[in-house]
Each structure stands twice: as C-alpha cells, then as structure tokens.
Design an enzyme around this catalytic site. Structure first.
Site, short mmCIF file in Angstrom:
data_model
loop_
_atom_site.label_atom_id
_atom_site.label_comp_id
_atom_site.label_asym_id
_atom_site.label_seq_id
_atom_site.Cartn_x
_atom_site.Cartn_y
_atom_site.Cartn_z
N VAL A 1 38.09 37.89 41.36
CA VAL A 1 38.50 36.77 42.05
C VAL A 1 38.45 36.78 43.43
O VAL A 1 38.22 35.72 44.18
CB VAL A 1 40.08 36.57 41.51
CG1 VAL A 1 40.88 35.58 42.25
CG2 VAL A 1 40.33 36.28 40.19
N GLU A 2 38.56 37.94 44.09
CA GLU A 2 38.70 37.98 45.59
C GLU A 2 37.10 37.92 46.08
O GLU A 2 36.91 37.06 46.98
CB GLU A 2 39.21 39.45 46.25
CG GLU A 2 41.00 39.34 46.03
CD GLU A 2 41.41 38.48 46.98
OE1 GLU A 2 40.81 37.92 47.99
OE2 GLU A 2 42.67 38.42 46.96
#
Length: 170
Positions: free
Chosen positions: A59-60
């Site tokens: 996600v990051e």
C-alpha cells in the site's frame, strides 16, 4: 504460533497436527509471493505478521524502494526521516533499512495501540493525531488489511493444495 494464519475450525480440520504451519507459511511468503524483499520482512519483522508487513509495503510504495511521498516519506515503508532518527534519506531508500525501520516503528505502535487497525492508522496519520482524535481505524488501515486478507486467502489455498488437492476453491 507467530506466523500461523488464523484458520477456522472447518479449515483447521484438514491440517494434520504434525504439520509445521509456520515453516509452510514462511516458504510460501519467501518463494510463492512474487514480490522483492520478502526475505528482509522475515529478518526484521519483530514478531509481527509478515503478511501485514507485506500489505503495508504494497500500500505504501507498491514495492518501489525509491518511492517518495509529497509529505516527504521515503522508501518501501514510506518512513519520515524525523521518525527514523540518525538515518539519512539515502539510507531510507535502501530496502533492508526501510523494512527494518518500518517494522521497528510499527512494532512500537502495536505495543502502544495493541490492535492492527489502530496501529495502522497511527502508522499513516501519526501517533499524536490518532491519540488527539481518538481514532481507531481509517481507510488506510482498511486498505492494508484488505491486501493482507488477499494474501491470506492465497496462502490458505497454497496450504490446502498439500492436504486436500481435490477441493476446488471459489
């Protein structure tokens, strides 16, 4: 066990007691997940669920070690340099250091907030913001947990192929 997937009673009945689920899960993560840097997750996960760390990284930064956010977060785990004391920007772009620092920071948050949802929210918004606003979950935490859930489903299918290959999954 630390790396075991929480299986339901229905799912658990297919796995013989002698099976080392931890080793199978480690093998799955290291060999079957087509993502770089998974070996660093195991090396530095500080008793955290490696599939959760995998979700954070996905996600990051989507596994881009040179990722840089508009707020100045850097590397695979998008660490802010002021949170990672004594580290340079260059170091935070190094995959192993990014994972080590990100896991260390998340472990601290988990020790403070206890739940994955709140710890993930603090990872994204900052510990102070979560405490001031009494936040317990966020769209970010939901997104990471969704990615983790997708990996868990694939892991369960991988695990089951060794014990009940005739079962078809939806």
């Amino acid at each position: 066990c630390l790396f075991c997937l929480s299986l339901s009673k229905e799912e658990n009945k297919y796995i013989p007691e002698y099976v080392n689920v931890e080793e199978i899960r480690k093998t799955y993560i290291l060999q079957e997940i087509d993502k770089p840097y998974t070996h660093f997750i195991y090396k530095h996960c500080y008793d955290l669920d490696p599939l959760l760390i995998l979700g954070i990284i996905q996600v990051e930064s989507d596994f881009n070690p040179e990722a840089r956010s508009y707020k100045g977060a850097l590397g695979l785990m998008q660490m802010i340099p002021k949170v990672s004391t004594n580290l340079t920007e260059h170091q935070l772009f190094q995959p192993e250091i990014s994972i080590q620092e990100g896991c260390k920071y998340f472990r601290t948050l988990k020790d403070i907030f206890h739940t994955d949802e709140t710890s993930l929210t603090a990872y994204n918004f900052g510990m102070g913001t979560v405490m001031r606003n009494n936040m317990s979950r966020s769209g970010y935490s939901d997104k990471v947990l969704k990615v983790k859930g997708e990996h868990e489903k694939k892991y369960f299918e991988y695990l089951m192929q060794y014990f009940i290959p005739e079962i078809q999954y939806l």
